[in-house]
Design a protein around this motif. Structure first.
Motif, PDB file in Angstrom:
ATOM      1  N   LEU A   1       0.879   4.779   0.483  1.00  0.00           N
ATOM      2  CA  LEU A   1      -0.258   5.798   0.759  1.00  0.00           C
ATOM      3  C   LEU A   1      -0.244   6.973  -0.110  1.00  0.00           C
ATOM      4  O   LEU A   1      -1.343   7.686  -0.212  1.00  0.00           O
TER       5      LEU A   1
ATOM      6  N   GLU B   1      -6.694   8.626   0.984  1.00  0.00           N
ATOM      7  CA  GLU B   1      -6.657   7.912   2.356  1.00  0.00           C
ATOM      8  C   GLU B   1      -7.947   7.365   2.579  1.00  0.00           C
ATOM      9  O   GLU B   1      -7.906   6.442   3.316  1.00  0.00           O
TER      10      GLU B   1
ATOM     11  N   TRP C   1      -7.939   3.570   1.862  1.00  0.00           N
ATOM     12  CA  TRP C   1      -6.757   2.735   2.696  1.00  0.00           C
ATOM     13  C   TRP C   1      -7.325   1.701   3.115  1.00  0.00           C
ATOM     14  O   TRP C   1      -6.914   0.509   2.959  1.00  0.00           O
TER      15      TRP C   1
ATOM     16  N   VAL D   1       3.475  -1.100   4.004  1.00  0.00           N
ATOM     17  CA  VAL D   1       3.130   0.338   3.965  1.00  0.00           C
ATOM     18  C   VAL D   1       4.124   1.193   3.588  1.00  0.00           C
ATOM     19  O   VAL D   1       5.163   1.297   4.157  1.00  0.00           O
TER      20      VAL D   1
ATOM     21  N   LEU E   1      -5.100   1.029   9.569  1.00  0.00           N
ATOM     22  CA  LEU E   1      -5.141  -0.088   8.814  1.00  0.00           C
ATOM     23  C   LEU E   1      -5.487  -1.464   9.424  1.00  0.00           C
ATOM     24  O   LEU E   1      -5.922  -2.310   8.726  1.00  0.00           O
TER      25      LEU E   1
ATOM     26  N   LEU F   1       0.848  -1.297   0.161  1.00  0.00           N
ATOM     27  CA  LEU F   1      -0.009  -0.006   0.015  1.00  0.00           C
ATOM     28  C   LEU F   1       1.013   1.148  -0.022  1.00  0.00           C
ATOM     29  O   LEU F   1       1.649   1.551   0.943  1.00  0.00           O
TER      30      LEU F   1
END
Length: 287
Positions: free
Chosen positions: A236, A241, A244, A261, A285, A234
């Motif tokens: 970011l 957002e 996510w 991440v 998360l 992922l």
């Protein structure tokens, strides 16, 4: 799902204190692993029209040295290459370096490997670029033999070891080997011989097809597909957002066992901010 942090080496700089603070922060925050990219050389694009990708201005810490440092300042964090460009290296030397990191970390190394894309690196390291795919499978077999026994003899198309071995050996006498890359050949290779696969795509229908290809290839090879891990990534800065949690849940539904991440390319102004973002985002998360 085990959630790890991508080491932001393109943006973290060369201050060892900052590297230490980042490492200690992500471990204390509850991340299960730290993943680092690998490149040895960056190409100067000045006389290479159309060059894309990393350059001589792209900062890359050498992964095995970095992990030796991290091993000394952590106790639980798994150390993951994502991915080591294995075919541009001598297999026995890579096996030695990986075994040493595994010893110093108490068995916390996971080796992600791939063929890479940078012909400039291959040329400088004295390895034919066009043979990299053919070498990889043979290299993984040799790595595992070197890690398993004190003395081996092995001969393939590209390398030979005659009555020699590593000392010390990895504590587990093995190190998990995962593959990076999205080509079908990589997916089939993962199913046949890999411990896991490292996709970098969102959890789409294509990703589902790829996961299923890995699993069907494992069945064809007489392996249990449930033993193969999947680590999604992922980024970011590339995913809104609000999306996510859905990204994480989508990969969880596809069977991802791990998630990395990535905080690079978020426009963070200071290297220390990467650790702060990782610390703050983990509860979201986890769900």
């Amino acid at each position: 799902m085990r959630i790890g942090a991508i080491f932001p080496q393109l943006e973290i700089g060369a201050d060892p204190g900052v590297v230490r603070d980042w490492t200690e922060t992500v471990e204390a925050a509850g991340y299960t692993h730290a993943l680092a990219y690998d490149h040895v050389l960056g190409a100067d694009p000045a006389n290479r029209p159309g060059w894309t990708g990393y350059t001589d201005k792209s900062l890359f810490h050498e992964v095995f040295v970095l992990f030796g440092y991290m091993a000394a300042i952590t106790t639980t964090l798994e150390l993951v290459t994502g991915v080591l460009v294995l075919p541009q290296r001598q297999t026995a030397l890579a096996a030695k370096q990986a075994a040493e990191v595994d010893v110093l970390s108490g068995g916390r190394l996971r080796l992600g490997v791939g063929i890479g894309w940078n012909a400039v690196e291959y040329e400088a390291l004295g390895v034919p670029f066009e043979r990299r795919g053919a070498r990889l499978t043979e290299q993984v077999e040799l790595l595992r033999k070197l890690w398993a026994k004190p003395v081996i003899s092995a001969e393939g198309r590209h390398e030979k070891v005659v009555e020699a071995g590593l000392n010390p050996l990895p504590p587990r006498r093995r190190i998990p080997v995962w593959f990076g890359g999205g080509a079908d050949a990589v997916l089939r290779r993962t199913g046949r011989i890999g411990d896991g696969w490292m996709p970098q795509s969102p959890p789409t229908a294509e990703a589902r097809r790829q996961v299923e290809l890995v699993r069907s290839s494992a069945v064809e090879a007489g392996r249990d597909p449930a033993e193969i891990g999947f680590e999604a990534r992922l980024t970011l800065g590339a995913v809104p957002e609000k999306e996510w949690p859905d990204f994480v849940e989508g990969w969880r539904e596809l069977g991802a066992t791990h998630l990395g991440v990535n905080t690079m390319n978020m426009g963070l102004g200071k290297p220390e901010e990467h650790a702060a973002v990782l610390r703050d985002v983990l509860p979201l998360l986890r769900g």
